[in-house]
Scaffold this motif. Structure first.
Motif: not given
Length: 316
Positions: A185-198
């Protein structure tokens, strides 16, 4: 491009004496070193995840300890970043009013301040939250300073892509603060922020691309035309929205979250495509309007994580 020798000497260059300032100026300068606006965004991806992990309202004392520890950790990383980047901050319009370029605070004092915040944050999280959350915060701090600031930022156009990993850790910290362990669950949210950053950072860098060019920082908008930057923003935005929807099946959220994520994602994608369309055939920033997307990205992430927090509270 900035040489390795110049980068290595960034921390050792002689410092002018700090200018005389009032106590209020000095306090404001130290607060500014922590980059409060960045901390706001980081906390916005921590506290909602705590609500989600708790399936409702988490214990108040735990939230306070996590927020205090997370704030100090993020402030530490920001202060250390300011120390290392003070040479280029002096030359950039966006950053030349910071404390170190104005010499209100010396580099030595800012270094001690940043390290002290890092130590205190680790102690706070370890004692009042748990060791896993403390270790994750320390890892994020170290990655931001040692990998992004000192290695990636001045060397590669992919600096913010991989350097942005540090900003994804609050989602993990919020989850582990409540559960004491990690899951998908937090890994998915981690990935959301990762792809949001660029998309978020490239839009800002497009607005200030001349600043980055003048100090030889190879942000993507410096080395690529605006249309290419906008195209990549669109690609990352699509992946970001798709990733945000993964939380529904992974966490069995109910209908409120996926509906909110779908609506927010659709609005953001429309804005990203509009910027791409404006960027084709022109380099005129007044026509491209990258700050529209930058502000939209802040609003998108804020509302998405509010939806995360409300998901266990809304009976859908």
């Amino acid at each position: 491009m900035t040489s390795v020798g110049q980068q290595a000497s960034a921390l050792s260059q002689p410092e002018p004496e700090p200018t005389r300032a009032t106590l209020r100026d000095v306090v404001a300068a130290y607060v500014g070193l922590t980059k409060p606006r960045v901390i706001e965004l980081l906390l916005l991806t921590t506290v909602p995840v705590m609500f989600f992990a708790a399936g409702g309202v988490p214990e108040l004392g735990l939230v306070v300890a996590t927020v205090v520890g997370g704030t100090l950790s993020a402030g530490s990383a920001s202060a250390l970043n300011c120390v290392y980047d003070r040479d280029i901050d002096e030359q950039m319009r966006r950053t030349r009013r910071r404390a170190l370029p104005r010499h209100i605070v010396s580099a030595r004092a800012a270094l001690v301040f940043g390290l002290a915040l890092g130590v205190i944050s680790t102690v706070v999280l370890a004692v009042w939250v748990n060791w896993l959350s403390a270790a994750l915060a320390l890892a994020a701090n170290a990655f931001y300073v040692l990998v992004y600031t000192m290695v990636l930022k001045r060397r590669t156009t992919q600096n913010i892509v991989w350097g942005g990993l540090a900003g994804c850790f609050p989602a993990l910290i919020g989850w582990t603060a409540v559960t004491g362990s990690l899951s998908w669950v937090p890994v998915v949210l981690f990935a959301v922020v990762f792809f949001w950053t660029p998309p978020h950072t490239w839009a800002l860098a497009l607005r200030y691309r001349e600043d980055y060019a003048n100090v030889d920082v190879p942000m993507l908008p410096v080395v690529a035309p605006a249309a290419e930057v906008a195209r990549r923003i669109v690609i990352y935005s699509w992946v970001m929205v798709a990733t945000s929807l993964l939380l529904w099946p992974v966490a069995d959220t109910g209908l409120f979250y996926p509906v909110a994520a779908l609506v927010l994602g659709a609005v953001f994608l429309v804005e990203a495509h509009r910027m791409w369309r404006r960027a084709r055939g022109t380099e005129d920033l007044s026509k491209i309007q990258p700050m529209r997307l930058f502000h939209a990205s802040n609003l998108y992430l804020s509302l998405l994580f509010v939806a995360v927090a409300l998901s266990p509270l809304v009976p859908l």
